[in-house]
Design a protein around this motif. Structure first.
Motif, PDB file in Angstrom:
ATOM      1  N   GLU A   6       8.855  -9.474 -16.621  1.00 39.26           N
ATOM      2  CA  GLU A   6       8.216 -10.344 -15.632  1.00 39.26           C
ATOM      3  C   GLU A   6       7.607  -9.520 -14.501  1.00 39.26           C
ATOM      4  N   GLU A   7       8.357  -8.475 -14.072  1.00 39.67           N
ATOM      5  CA  GLU A   7       7.870  -7.636 -12.984  1.00 39.67           C
ATOM      6  C   GLU A   7       6.592  -6.923 -13.397  1.00 39.67           C
ATOM      7  N   SER A   8       6.560  -6.420 -14.623  1.00 39.04           N
ATOM      8  CA  SER A   8       5.367  -5.737 -15.128  1.00 39.04           C
ATOM      9  C   SER A   8       4.184  -6.695 -15.171  1.00 39.04           C
ATOM     10  N   HIS A   9       4.477  -7.977 -15.488  1.00 35.59           N
ATOM     11  CA  HIS A   9       3.410  -8.979 -15.611  1.00 35.59           C
ATOM     12  C   HIS A   9       2.743  -9.233 -14.259  1.00 35.59           C
ATOM     13  N   TRP A  10       3.536  -9.458 -13.191  1.00 36.84           N
ATOM     14  CA  TRP A  10       2.914  -9.768 -11.899  1.00 36.84           C
ATOM     15  C   TRP A  10       2.262  -8.536 -11.283  1.00 36.84           C
ATOM     16  N   ILE A  11       2.813  -7.354 -11.590  1.00 36.20           N
ATOM     17  CA  ILE A  11       2.182  -6.134 -11.080  1.00 36.20           C
ATOM     18  C   ILE A  11       0.801  -5.944 -11.706  1.00 36.20           C
ATOM     19  N   ASN A  12       0.700  -6.239 -13.023  1.00 37.78           N
ATOM     20  CA  ASN A  12      -0.608  -6.163 -13.698  1.00 37.78           C
ATOM     21  C   ASN A  12      -1.587  -7.160 -13.088  1.00 37.78           C
ATOM     22  N   ASP A  13      -1.087  -8.369 -12.822  1.00 37.15           N
ATOM     23  CA  ASP A  13      -1.942  -9.390 -12.202  1.00 37.15           C
ATOM     24  C   ASP A  13      -2.410  -8.935 -10.821  1.00 37.15           C
ATOM     25  N   LEU A  14      -1.504  -8.273 -10.084  1.00 38.51           N
ATOM     26  CA  LEU A  14      -1.857  -7.803  -8.747  1.00 38.51           C
ATOM     27  C   LEU A  14      -2.912  -6.709  -8.832  1.00 38.51           C
ATOM     28  N   ASP A  26      -3.958 -15.342  -2.297  1.00 35.53           N
ATOM     29  CA  ASP A  26      -3.943 -14.958  -3.722  1.00 35.53           C
ATOM     30  C   ASP A  26      -2.808 -13.964  -3.985  1.00 35.53           C
ATOM     31  N   ILE A  27      -2.664 -13.024  -3.064  1.00 33.95           N
ATOM     32  CA  ILE A  27      -1.626 -11.993  -3.233  1.00 33.95           C
ATOM     33  C   ILE A  27      -0.238 -12.618  -3.190  1.00 33.95           C
ATOM     34  N   TYR A  28      -0.020 -13.559  -2.270  1.00 29.93           N
ATOM     35  CA  TYR A  28       1.306 -14.200  -2.181  1.00 29.93           C
ATOM     36  C   TYR A  28       1.600 -15.017  -3.444  1.00 29.93           C
ATOM     37  N   CYS A  29       0.583 -15.679  -3.978  1.00 29.22           N
ATOM     38  CA  CYS A  29       0.779 -16.463  -5.211  1.00 29.22           C
ATOM     39  C   CYS A  29       1.181 -15.565  -6.379  1.00 29.22           C
ATOM     40  N   ILE A  30       0.679 -14.342  -6.359  1.00 31.79           N
ATOM     41  CA  ILE A  30       1.014 -13.404  -7.437  1.00 31.79           C
ATOM     42  C   ILE A  30       2.372 -12.747  -7.183  1.00 31.79           C
ATOM     43  N   CYS A  31       2.573 -12.244  -5.976  1.00 27.29           N
ATOM     44  CA  CYS A  31       3.773 -11.442  -5.678  1.00 27.29           C
ATOM     45  C   CYS A  31       4.987 -12.285  -5.295  1.00 27.29           C
ATOM     46  N   LYS A  32       4.726 -13.472  -4.724  1.00 30.54           N
ATOM     47  CA  LYS A  32       5.814 -14.380  -4.310  1.00 30.54           C
ATOM     48  C   LYS A  32       6.837 -13.695  -3.394  1.00 30.54           C
ATOM     49  N   GLY A  33       6.329 -12.830  -2.520  1.00 30.76           N
ATOM     50  CA  GLY A  33       7.204 -12.196  -1.539  1.00 30.76           C
ATOM     51  C   GLY A  33       7.957 -10.987  -2.033  1.00 30.76           C
ATOM     52  N   ASN A  34       7.764 -10.575  -3.258  1.00 31.61           N
ATOM     53  CA  ASN A  34       8.485  -9.410  -3.791  1.00 31.61           C
ATOM     54  C   ASN A  34       8.057  -8.124  -3.098  1.00 31.61           C
ATOM     55  N   ALA A  35       8.945  -7.142  -3.128  1.00 27.99           N
ATOM     56  CA  ALA A  35       8.607  -5.811  -2.614  1.00 27.99           C
ATOM     57  C   ALA A  35       7.481  -5.234  -3.463  1.00 27.99           C
ATOM     58  N   LEU A  36       6.540  -4.576  -2.817  1.00 24.70           N
ATOM     59  CA  LEU A  36       5.338  -4.096  -3.502  1.00 24.70           C
ATOM     60  C   LEU A  36       5.540  -2.697  -4.077  1.00 24.70           C
ATOM     61  N   PRO A  37       4.838  -2.371  -5.161  1.00 23.71           N
ATOM     62  CA  PRO A  37       4.862  -0.987  -5.675  1.00 23.71           C
ATOM     63  C   PRO A  37       4.244  -0.054  -4.625  1.00 23.71           C
ATOM     64  N   ASP A  38       4.777   1.153  -4.520  1.00 19.40           N
ATOM     65  CA  ASP A  38       4.313   2.095  -3.494  1.00 19.40           C
ATOM     66  C   ASP A  38       2.817   2.367  -3.603  1.00 19.40           C
ATOM     67  N   ASN A  39       2.311   2.465  -4.838  1.00 22.93           N
ATOM     68  CA  ASN A  39       0.911   2.843  -5.025  1.00 22.93           C
ATOM     69  C   ASN A  39      -0.068   1.722  -4.661  1.00 22.93           C
ATOM     70  N   LEU A  40       0.438   0.474  -4.552  1.00 25.57           N
ATOM     71  CA  LEU A  40      -0.445  -0.664  -4.244  1.00 25.57           C
ATOM     72  C   LEU A  40      -0.265  -1.178  -2.811  1.00 25.57           C
ATOM     73  N   ARG A  41       0.754  -0.697  -2.124  1.00 29.16           N
ATOM     74  CA  ARG A  41       1.107  -1.258  -0.804  1.00 29.16           C
ATOM     75  C   ARG A  41      -0.021  -1.117   0.203  1.00 29.16           C
ATOM     76  N   SER A  42      -0.647   0.039   0.247  1.00 30.89           N
ATOM     77  CA  SER A  42      -1.704   0.265   1.228  1.00 30.89           C
ATOM     78  C   SER A  42      -2.832  -0.753   1.072  1.00 30.89           C
ATOM     79  N   ASP A  43      -3.292  -0.966  -0.162  1.00 30.36           N
ATOM     80  CA  ASP A  43      -4.383  -1.924  -0.409  1.00 30.36           C
ATOM     81  C   ASP A  43      -3.952  -3.344  -0.049  1.00 30.36           C
ATOM     82  N   VAL A  44      -2.726  -3.698  -0.430  1.00 28.56           N
ATOM     83  CA  VAL A  44      -2.245  -5.061  -0.155  1.00 28.56           C
ATOM     84  C   VAL A  44      -2.143  -5.299   1.348  1.00 28.56           C
ATOM     85  N   TRP A  45      -1.569  -4.356   2.078  1.00 27.98           N
ATOM     86  CA  TRP A  45      -1.434  -4.533   3.525  1.00 27.98           C
ATOM     87  C   TRP A  45      -2.808  -4.651   4.189  1.00 27.98           C
TER      88      TRP A  45
END
Length: 665
Positions: A6-14, A26-45
């Motif tokens: 499941e984690e791999s699935h939402w990370i791919n969607d992100l 859109d990001i909240y609908c995908i991540c649902k508040g989960n901690a973000l992968p380090d490599n994607l955090r900068s873009d998401v923030w």
């Protein structure tokens, strides 16, 4: 916790969403508040903080480091970086970036740097993203401007807001801290200034910010802080014998115990409390909280304020969400006001009963709680856990409403709020459709409609002809004569023997008030239940107008006491009780004429036969006037006042009466 698949699935969607134009929603609908992968955090923030296309603002920085306290800033940056454990080469670079960002921020906002203001700690999680300095600055600026309350200085609005939330959700804990004189600014200033970065470890802060920025809710810091305090309630209350300083230290360090695995539950619980809080409170106070202007609505609020829009929407629309706020509306106006128009779902609790009939008030409160339980059991639209009290919206009457609300808070009743603007706000909200939405609305008796109603009636009468003018003059003469007769009649009621009251000598056989030598004093503390022979509701005309300060300087004035005049119908008016050598005078302030008042009461002191006060409310004083009736007193009239300095007022009046009696001997 999501499974690896499941984690791999939402990370791919992100990852796919980040390649396209996506929003924070859109990001909240995908991540649902989960901690973000380090490599994607900068873009998401950057997307959540809306700085992805901000550009390089540091191009405008002239690289001149000349703030008044530049040395202090440089020392703080060096000391902070020393704790991070970076390589020596990295340390110089990080110190330089920190100092540049904060210096430019101060210069661009024309503000000063102050030690321990949370800015350096706020930059620490951003530095872990290893973004260019310009991006780091943009992120810092967005977080400071959007998510950090600007009113978190000592006694700032942010701390009043947190206390109101604590009072709403845990009134017992709030009362405990109030008793210890512990205010939120003493323990959570660093929480607000740094969004917990100054107190939690770095991993916890980063995971918390992942959730926070996905929410895009600046108000969320209050619910995170609320949970931090509420979760520690047992520990705090167990410290009842400890000093305030020790409790403050314990509270301040609460976030230190939070671990990365706790963040998800911590944020989810904060979200639950946000759901259980009226939304209008958040929406209306957002601007107040995130700018530096003060707002008395927050600092002086008795409890959580609720807008009429939210109340009406809440009571007229059904919801399937069992955790959502549902109001039980309590209308605290006098019965005659309630009967002239009210919301259909309102439960009536006459606030006048609290002072006039305490036992009846206690019974009515039990009836209210029983009705609330029944409405909840039947899932009625009128039923809800959250008590919303409604007053008239006029200060002179709402003081009683505030006393009722305070009595519920003193009993640690959860979910207590007060409708902003009271009945007047409800009336204005429905405007032209008032009769459709208000039950039993009567324009003639409604406090909002009555003045306009009377004017319309007057305007509907045809303009009088010349022949009618004669009758008008006769009518005016009759009214004048009637007033004269009425005055004489009142004199007769007070003094049926016809002799002027101030000149009457009190003999040893008199029974009026038993007020001289070897007898009880004129002032007594009792239950104030003497029958009044003809207690009336005044139909008042404007009396003699005076300037308050000029009147108080008159030589015959012995003492004066600010007070509230309390009418039979429960109305209260800001007034001044004045004691002269021979009279009791009351000036009622005129709200629309500054410094002016009208003389409402002018009584000879010799007419006072009794002064009473309630045991439960000694500041509520009643002056009773009357004549002998055999061995008893016949009380013909009375005046009632709420006097903060009641003891001194009654002593002054009593002493002056005794002085008069002694002078006549």
């Amino acid at each position: 916790m999501a499974s690896p698949g499941e984690e791999s699935h939402w990370i791919n969607d992100l990852e796919n969403a980040l390649l396209e134009e996506c929003s924070a929603t859109d990001i909240y609908c995908i991540c649902k508040g989960n901690a973000l992968p380090d490599n994607l955090r900068s873009d998401v923030w950057q997307i959540c903080l809306d700085v992805r296309d901000k550009g390089n603002q540091l191009d405008h920085f002239n690289e001149v480091y000349d703030l008044p306290n530049q040395t202090v800033l440089r020392e703080d940056c060096a000391n902070f970086v020393a704790k991070l454990g970076n390589e020596e080469d990295d340390k110089l670079s990080v110190i330089s970036d920190l100092e540049s960002i904060i210096t430019f921020y101060c210069k661009s906002r024309n503000i000063s740097y102050i030690r321990n203001n949370g800015w350096i700690e706020l930059l620490a999680p951003i530095l872990t993203l290893k973004t260019p300095r310009s991006t780091t600055y943009n992120l810092f600026e967005a977080i400071r401007d959007t998510f950090v309350p600007q009113s978190c200085q000592t006694d700032g609005n942010a701390f009043h807001i947190l206390r109101l939330l604590l009072l709403y959700h845990d009134p017992e804990l709030c009362s405990f801290l109030d008793t210890k004189r512990i205010t939120p600014d003493q323990y959570c200033t660093s929480w607000f200034q740094s969004l917990f970065a100054a107190t939690c470890n770095l991993e916890v802060v980063i995971n918390m910010w992942d959730y926070y920025f996905q929410q895009s809710d600046p108000f969320f810091i209050f619910f995170l802080s609320l949970i931090m305090v509420v979760n520690a309630r047992d520990q705090i209350i167990s410290m009842k014998d400890e000093s305030g300083d020790k409790i403050i230290t314990s509270l301040s360090n609460m976030p230190c115990g939070l671990e990365a695995d706790d963040v998800s539950d911590f944020c989810t619980l904060a979200q639950y409390y946000a759901l259980k809080t009226p939304v209008s409170f958040r929406n209306d106070l957002l601007q107040t909280n995130y700018n530096t202007r003060g707002d008395n609505l927050v600092s002086q609020a008795l409890c959580l304020p609720v807008t009429v829009h939210e109340l009406v929407e809440n009571t007229t629309h059904e919801t399937t969400n069992v955790d959502a706020v549902r109001f039980f509306l309590v209308d605290c106006r006098p019965i005659e006001h309630y009967n002239a128009g009210h919301l259909p779902t309102a439960f009536h609790l006459d606030c006048n009963l609290m002072l006039q009939e305490p036992s009846a008030f206690a019974t009515a409160v039990q009836g209210l709680l029983s009705a609330q339980r029944q409405a909840l059991a039947h899932k009625s639209n009128a039923g809800g856990e959250h008590l919303c009290f409604l007053g008239s919206g006029r200060n002179e009457e709402d003081q009683y409403t505030h006393m009722v609300v305070a009595s519920f808070l003193q009993k640690h009743t959860q979910y207590v709020s007060l409708l902003m603007g009271g009945y007047i706000a409800v009336h204005n909200y429905f405007s032209d459709n008032i009769d459709e939405f208000l039950q039993d609305h009567n324009a003639k008796n409604c406090v909002v409609c009555a003045p306009t109603f009377s004017l319309k009636i007057a305007q509907s009468i045809q303009k009088p002809s010349q022949s009618n003018d004669l009758f008008g003059k006769i009518s005016a003469a009759m009214k004048s004569k009637s007033a004269e007769v009425k005055g004489k009649l009142i004199d007769y009621i007070v003094n049926p023997n016809g002799s002027p009251m101030p000149e009457r000598h009190v003999s040893s056989t008199d029974k009026i008030g038993k007020r001289y030598r070897d007898v009880a004093p004129v002032f007594s503390i009792d239950d104030d239940h003497d029958n009044v022979a003809n207690e009336h509701v005044d139909i008042e005309e404007r009396q003699e107008l005076v300037q308050i300060q000029a009147y108080l300087k008159k030589p015959e004035v012995i003492e004066h006491f600010p007070c509230q005049e309390v009418k039979v119908n429960g109305f209260m008016y800001k007034s001044h009780l004045i004691v002269t050598h021979t009279e009791l005078v009351v000036l009622r302030e005129i709200p629309d004429i500054k410094g002016a008042a009208e003389i409402i009461v002018k009584r000879p002191l010799s007419a006072i036969v009794k002064i009473t006060a309630r045991k439960r409310h000694p500041e509520l004083i009643t002056f009773k006037y009357g004549v002998p009736d055999g061995d008893n007193l016949k009380i013909n009239d009375m005046d009632r006042f709420l006097i903060p300095n009641a003891d001194k007022a009654t002593k002054t009046v009593s002493d002056q009466i005794l002085n008069q009696l002694k002078a006549k001997e």
